[in-house]
Write a protein that holds these residues in place. Structure first.
Motif, short mmCIF file in Angstrom:
data_model
loop_
_atom_site.label_atom_id
_atom_site.label_comp_id
_atom_site.label_asym_id
_atom_site.label_seq_id
_atom_site.Cartn_x
_atom_site.Cartn_y
_atom_site.Cartn_z
N LYS A 1 0.83 -1.21 0.00
CA LYS A 1 0.00 0.00 0.00
C LYS A 1 0.87 1.26 0.00
CE LYS A 1 -4.12 -1.86 2.32
NZ LYS A 1 -4.91 -1.85 3.58
N LEU A 2 1.95 1.19 0.76
CA LEU A 2 2.86 2.34 0.84
C LEU A 2 3.40 2.70 -0.55
CD1 LEU A 2 4.57 4.40 2.42
CD2 LEU A 2 6.25 2.58 2.80
N TYR A 3 3.88 1.71 -1.28
CA TYR A 3 4.42 1.99 -2.62
C TYR A 3 3.31 2.38 -3.60
CZ TYR A 3 9.18 0.56 -1.57
OH TYR A 3 10.45 0.49 -1.07
N LEU A 4 2.13 1.84 -3.41
CA LEU A 4 1.00 2.22 -4.27
C LEU A 4 0.66 3.70 -4.06
CD1 LEU A 4 -1.31 1.30 -6.21
CD2 LEU A 4 -2.68 0.89 -4.15
N TYR A 5 0.56 4.12 -2.80
CA TYR A 5 0.22 5.51 -2.50
C TYR A 5 1.33 6.45 -2.98
CZ TYR A 5 -3.31 3.44 0.60
OH TYR A 5 -4.37 2.71 1.11
N LYS A 6 2.59 6.01 -2.85
CA LYS A 6 3.71 6.83 -3.34
C LYS A 6 3.60 7.02 -4.85
CE LYS A 6 7.87 5.95 -1.77
NZ LYS A 6 9.06 5.15 -1.35
N ALA A 7 3.30 5.94 -5.57
CA ALA A 7 3.18 6.02 -7.03
C ALA A 7 2.06 6.99 -7.43
CB ALA A 7 2.91 4.64 -7.62
N TYR A 8 0.91 6.89 -6.77
CA TYR A 8 -0.21 7.79 -7.07
C TYR A 8 0.14 9.24 -6.69
CZ TYR A 8 -3.89 4.63 -8.64
OH TYR A 8 -4.66 3.76 -9.38
N ALA B 1 -0.95 11.57 -0.06
CA ALA B 1 0.05 11.85 0.98
C ALA B 1 -0.56 11.57 2.36
CB ALA B 1 0.52 13.29 0.88
N GLN B 2 -1.83 11.93 2.53
CA GLN B 2 -2.51 11.66 3.79
C GLN B 2 -2.67 10.16 4.02
OE1 GLN B 2 -3.86 14.27 6.18
NE2 GLN B 2 -3.40 12.35 7.23
N LYS B 3 -3.00 9.41 2.96
CA LYS B 3 -3.09 7.95 3.07
C LYS B 3 -1.73 7.36 3.47
CE LYS B 3 -6.72 7.15 -0.43
NZ LYS B 3 -7.61 6.19 0.27
N TRP B 4 -0.67 7.90 2.88
CA TRP B 4 0.70 7.47 3.18
C TRP B 4 0.98 7.64 4.68
CZ3 TRP B 4 5.32 9.50 -0.26
CH2 TRP B 4 6.53 9.11 0.29
N VAL B 5 0.73 8.83 5.22
CA VAL B 5 0.99 9.11 6.63
C VAL B 5 0.07 8.29 7.53
CG1 VAL B 5 0.95 10.90 8.42
CG2 VAL B 5 1.89 11.42 6.17
N ASP B 6 -1.19 8.11 7.11
CA ASP B 6 -2.15 7.34 7.91
C ASP B 6 -1.70 5.89 8.12
OD1 ASP B 6 -3.79 9.51 8.25
OD2 ASP B 6 -5.21 8.95 6.68
N PHE C 1 1.23 4.92 8.78
CA PHE C 1 2.14 4.93 9.93
C PHE C 1 1.40 5.26 11.23
CE2 PHE C 1 5.00 5.31 6.38
CZ PHE C 1 6.14 4.63 6.79
N VAL C 2 0.39 6.11 11.12
CA VAL C 2 -0.41 6.45 12.31
C VAL C 2 -1.17 5.22 12.80
CG1 VAL C 2 -2.32 7.87 13.18
CG2 VAL C 2 -0.60 8.88 11.67
N GLN C 3 -1.70 4.45 11.84
CA GLN C 3 -2.46 3.25 12.18
C GLN C 3 -1.56 2.07 12.56
OE1 GLN C 3 -4.64 2.85 8.53
NE2 GLN C 3 -5.78 4.75 8.88
N ASN C 4 -0.30 2.12 12.13
CA ASN C 4 0.66 1.05 12.44
C ASN C 4 1.94 1.70 13.00
OD1 ASN C 4 -0.71 -1.41 10.90
ND2 ASN C 4 -0.78 0.35 9.53
N PRO C 5 1.88 2.21 14.25
CA PRO C 5 2.99 3.00 14.80
C PRO C 5 4.32 2.27 14.86
CG PRO C 5 1.35 2.48 16.49
CD PRO C 5 0.74 2.12 15.18
N GLU C 6 4.30 0.93 14.88
CA GLU C 6 5.57 0.19 14.90
C GLU C 6 6.38 0.43 13.62
OE1 GLU C 6 2.59 -2.31 12.81
OE2 GLU C 6 2.58 -1.18 14.70
N MET C 7 5.69 0.82 12.54
CA MET C 7 6.37 1.10 11.28
C MET C 7 7.26 2.34 11.35
SD MET C 7 3.68 0.39 8.19
CE MET C 7 4.82 1.14 7.02
N LYS C 8 6.97 3.22 12.29
CA LYS C 8 7.79 4.43 12.42
C LYS C 8 9.24 4.08 12.74
CE LYS C 8 3.92 7.26 14.10
NZ LYS C 8 3.41 8.08 15.22
N LYS C 9 9.42 2.99 13.48
CA LYS C 9 10.77 2.57 13.85
C LYS C 9 11.41 1.68 12.79
CE LYS C 9 10.28 2.97 18.86
NZ LYS C 9 10.41 2.30 20.18
#
Length: 514
Positions: A225-232, A249-254, A256-264
């Motif tokens: 999903k991350l790469y899909l949102y980046k491409a769009y 961009a909001q979907k991209w940040v969301d 990480f907000v929904q999966n906070p472990e990804m921030k690390k």
């Protein structure tokens, strides 16, 4: 000096913290009898030097000129091994790769059962962190080990591994296609900027349609999903659909907000996501949301909610300060923004070896714009000429072009009329060469060229006529980008009303967000 200051080994040594240097010396000492070895002596002299100097190295060590290359390579590798052992540089990817290495060693020693046990644990961690590529590599090694470790359960185990391999292979292929598309579009955006006409738009649209793989959004993992949102996002930016860019961009940040472990586990992607969310908000002039997002970003950095290392620290500096400057532009607070420039220059010097020249020049363009908005035209010209004189620069073509346009206006405002005609001609040629001469630019340059023929009492009417001509392009699908880099409309209004550009933009901002 035989080599530049940018020697790779020299930069690596200079990037080390005090604790990392101490750890390296302890690590090197453990190797036994190495205190007098060439690579230790080389490390010591490099640590003391302010610039890479081959003569100093040869004079202060026992290293011969023909040995220097090998000694440098050996030291470089030993420093990296030492850094790898440092807990601060440990992350999930490194730990899983290390387990994969251990499993390979155990397999090579014929300890098949132990190897499979290590691989199974590593695979669980990789899958938990959605690292499809690593998980696929682990399964492939499991298949090799299982082919030699014969048990009664081999038949069912083989079926399980084949199914896992097939599933991970399909996910890896999809992920590869999405990441390739994302990278191609990002490269296109950096090199060419936005589409310039219908032909450009159709080419990009066709490319995106053909390259976008078939997918089911419900079955995509977080990374896909991350790469899909980046491409769009890149696609939206290129075609100048900035509202769509904001949404992705909001979907991209969301994510990480929904999966906070990804921030690390993916701190760079998190930082980039916030930056492009802020950039899209800047482009659509959404000031209130921009302010709240920038405040959120600052709070995230203060609370260190995700891993910060040398790489992410330099990115955090770039994104935080670029967007702090953008806030001054949105609010029309040019004079207030000037106070940030010395701080930014100090930080640029601090991170000089970790940020690319493109971003330094983007800062210079923003400095020039602040000085222009503050009516300090000579200082504006100083930063613009730093960009223009940089012949090795790989900046976006459109930004290079608008640097020259702003340079023209700044020379006019500074009263530097003696070279204006030559400057107009060189700018005109540059725009044609770059295929960047659009209607807004052409009419503006023609206006500047004819200024010398206009009597002083006719100037205001001339400014009004040009304002009426250019106003119609503010929402044009391709011409509107001319106003992103240089707010010509506000400048013309300042000349008509005989007030500063800052007062015009500040008034617009206050009216828009009352």
């Amino acid at each position: 000096m035989s080599m530049e200051k940018t020697d790779a080994l020299f930069l690596l040594v200079k990037s080390l913290t005090k604790s990392e240097k101490r750890q390296f010396k302890l690590y090197a000492g453990r190797l036994g009898g190495n205190s007098e070895k060439n690579f230790i002596a080389l490390f010591s002299i490099l640590d003391k030097l302010e610039e890479f100097d081959e003569k100093q190295i040869l004079a202060n060590t026992n290293i011969k000129k023909q040995q220097l290359s090998n000694s440098k390579a050996h030291l470089y590798r030993q420093i990296l091994v030492s850094l790898k052992l440092n807990p601060i540089h440990q992350n999930v990817k490194i730990q899983v790769r290390e387990q994969l290495d251990f499993a390979t060693i155990l397999y090579n020693k014929g300890l098949h059962k132990q190897s499979l046990k290590v691989l199974d644990k590593a695979k669980s961690v990789a899958l938990q962190n959605e690292d499809t590529n690593l998980a696929f590599s682990i399964v492939e090694l499991e298949k090799v080990v299982e082919s030699q470790y014969i048990t009664r359960s081999l038949s069912s185990r083989a079926d399980d591994l084949i199914q896992q391999s097939r599933s991970l292979g399909e996910k890896t292929l999809l992920l590869s296609k999405l990441s390739n598309l994302s990278l191609q579009l990002y490269s296109m955006l950096l090199q060419k900027g936005y589409v310039r006409n219908d032909k450009d738009f159709e080419e990009v649209k066709l490319f995106f349609k053909d390259a976008l793989p078939t997918y089911d959004i419900r079955k995509l993992g977080i990374i896909e999903k991350l790469y899909l949102y980046k491409a769009y996002l890149w696609y939206s930016f290129i075609i100048q659909d900035f509202v769509s860019g904001y949404r992705y961009a909001q979907k991209w940040v969301d994510l990480f907000v929904q999966n906070p472990e990804m921030k690390k586990t993916n701190p760079v992607f998190y930082l980039k996501g916030i930056n492009y969310l802020l950039e899209s908000l800047f482009l659509i002039q959404y000031l209130t949301k921009f302010r709240s997002t920038l405040l959120f970003f600052e709070e995230e950095l203060k609370e260190q909610k995700f891993l910060l290392n040398e790489n992410t620290e330099s990115l955090a500096f770039l994104y935080l300060y670029l967007n702090k400057l953008n806030l001054y532009f949105l609010e029309g607070n040019f004079n207030l923004g000037l106070g940030l420039i010395p701080e930014v220059l100090d930080e640029i010097e601090c991170y000089r070896t970790k940020i690319d020249e493109h971003h330094v020049m983007v800062f210079y363009y923003k400095f020039a714009s602040l000085y222009f908005g503050s009516s300090q035209y000579e200082k504006c010209i100083y930063y613009l000429e730093l960009i223009i004189r940089n012949k090795e620069l790989g900046m976006r073509e459109d930004l290079l072009c608008f640097t020259r346009i702003l340079n023209l206006v700044a020379h006019y405002e500074a009263g530097m009329d003696q070279n204006l005609e030559a400057l107009i001609k060189s700018t005109y040629k540059f725009l044609i060469k770059m295929n960047e001469l659009h209607q807004v630019q052409q009419r503006f340059i023609t206006f500047l060229r004819n200024l010398s023929k206009i009597y002083p009492h006719e100037l205001k009417n001339a400014f009004r006529d040009l304002h009426s001509e250019l106003k119609v392009f503010e929402n044009h699908p391709y011409e509107k980008r001319s106003f992103m880099y240089l707010d010509i409309i506000s400048w013309l209004e300042s000349k008509i009303d005989n007030v500063s550009v800052e007062s015009i933009i500040k008034k617009k901002s206050e009216l828009q967000y009352k």
